[in-house]
Write a protein that holds these residues in place. Structure first.
Motif, PDB file in Angstrom:
ATOM      1  N   ASP A  50       1.129  -0.786  -0.019  1.00 43.28           N
ATOM      2  CA  ASP A  50      -0.120  -0.169   0.436  1.00 43.28           C
ATOM      3  C   ASP A  50       0.616   1.275  -0.030  1.00 43.28           C
ATOM      4  O   ASP A  50       1.883   1.211   0.752  1.00 43.28           O
TER       5      ASP A  50
ATOM      6  N   GLY B 183      -6.548   5.577  -4.027  1.00 44.48           N
ATOM      7  CA  GLY B 183      -5.998   5.174  -5.473  1.00 44.48           C
ATOM      8  C   GLY B 183      -5.855   6.455  -6.251  1.00 44.48           C
ATOM      9  O   GLY B 183      -5.929   7.357  -7.648  1.00 44.48           O
TER      10      GLY B 183
ATOM     11  N   THR C 165     -14.231  -5.859   1.449  1.00 41.93           N
ATOM     12  CA  THR C 165     -13.032  -4.759   1.201  1.00 41.93           C
ATOM     13  C   THR C 165     -13.157  -3.664   1.390  1.00 41.93           C
ATOM     14  O   THR C 165     -13.775  -3.119   2.169  1.00 41.93           O
TER      15      THR C 165
ATOM     16  N   ASP D 166      -8.627  -1.654  -2.315  1.00 43.31           N
ATOM     17  CA  ASP D 166      -8.422  -2.786  -3.019  1.00 43.31           C
ATOM     18  C   ASP D 166      -8.321  -2.508  -4.424  1.00 43.31           C
ATOM     19  O   ASP D 166      -9.062  -2.337  -5.307  1.00 43.31           O
ATOM     20  N   LYS D 167      -7.403  -4.069  -4.584  1.00 43.58           N
ATOM     21  CA  LYS D 167      -6.894  -3.679  -6.124  1.00 43.58           C
ATOM     22  C   LYS D 167      -7.989  -5.063  -7.141  1.00 43.58           C
ATOM     23  O   LYS D 167      -8.307  -5.700  -5.806  1.00 43.58           O
TER      24      LYS D 167
END
Length: 109
Positions: free
Chosen positions: A12, A78, A97, A108-109
């Motif tokens: 992160d 992000g 998530t 979260d990706k």
């Protein structure tokens, strides 16, 4: 020592909000949930005096990152590119998530 709620994970991007490195950002390299600490890349660098060994035949002074308290870092979202608080949502399929509390986007990706 009691474990602290973990709001950051390895890889992160975080911003330091307290201490001598305040205002700087970096990537989380390691997380120690039991101790409530994280290691951030190229931040909180300390010097260690090491004895000669097979990996370092000369020994000497080695610089390495030291752990920072997890309470002193904030996750960088992000999508909005700001340090933000996070929450946890349960999705329809039952998985959890993390999400940004400013822009409501998934972290979260």
């Amino acid at each position: 020592m009691a474990s602290i709620k973990v709001h950051v994970k390895k890889d992160d991007m975080v911003k330091i909000i307290a201490g001598k490195e305040r205002g700087k950002t970096g990537k989380v390299l390691r997380v120690f949930p039991a101790k409530g600490r994280v290691v951030v890349e190229n931040l909180n660098v300390v010097k260690r005096h090491t004895r000669p060994n097979q990996l370092n035949p000369e020994g000497g002074i080695v610089e390495k990152e030291a752990a920072i308290s997890m309470s002193n870092v904030m996750l960088i979202c992000g999508s909005c590119n700001e340090a933000t608080r996070t929450g946890v949502k349960t999705l329809e399929d039952g998985s959890k998530t993390r999400y940004c509390k400013k822009c409501n986007a998934s972290v979260d990706k």
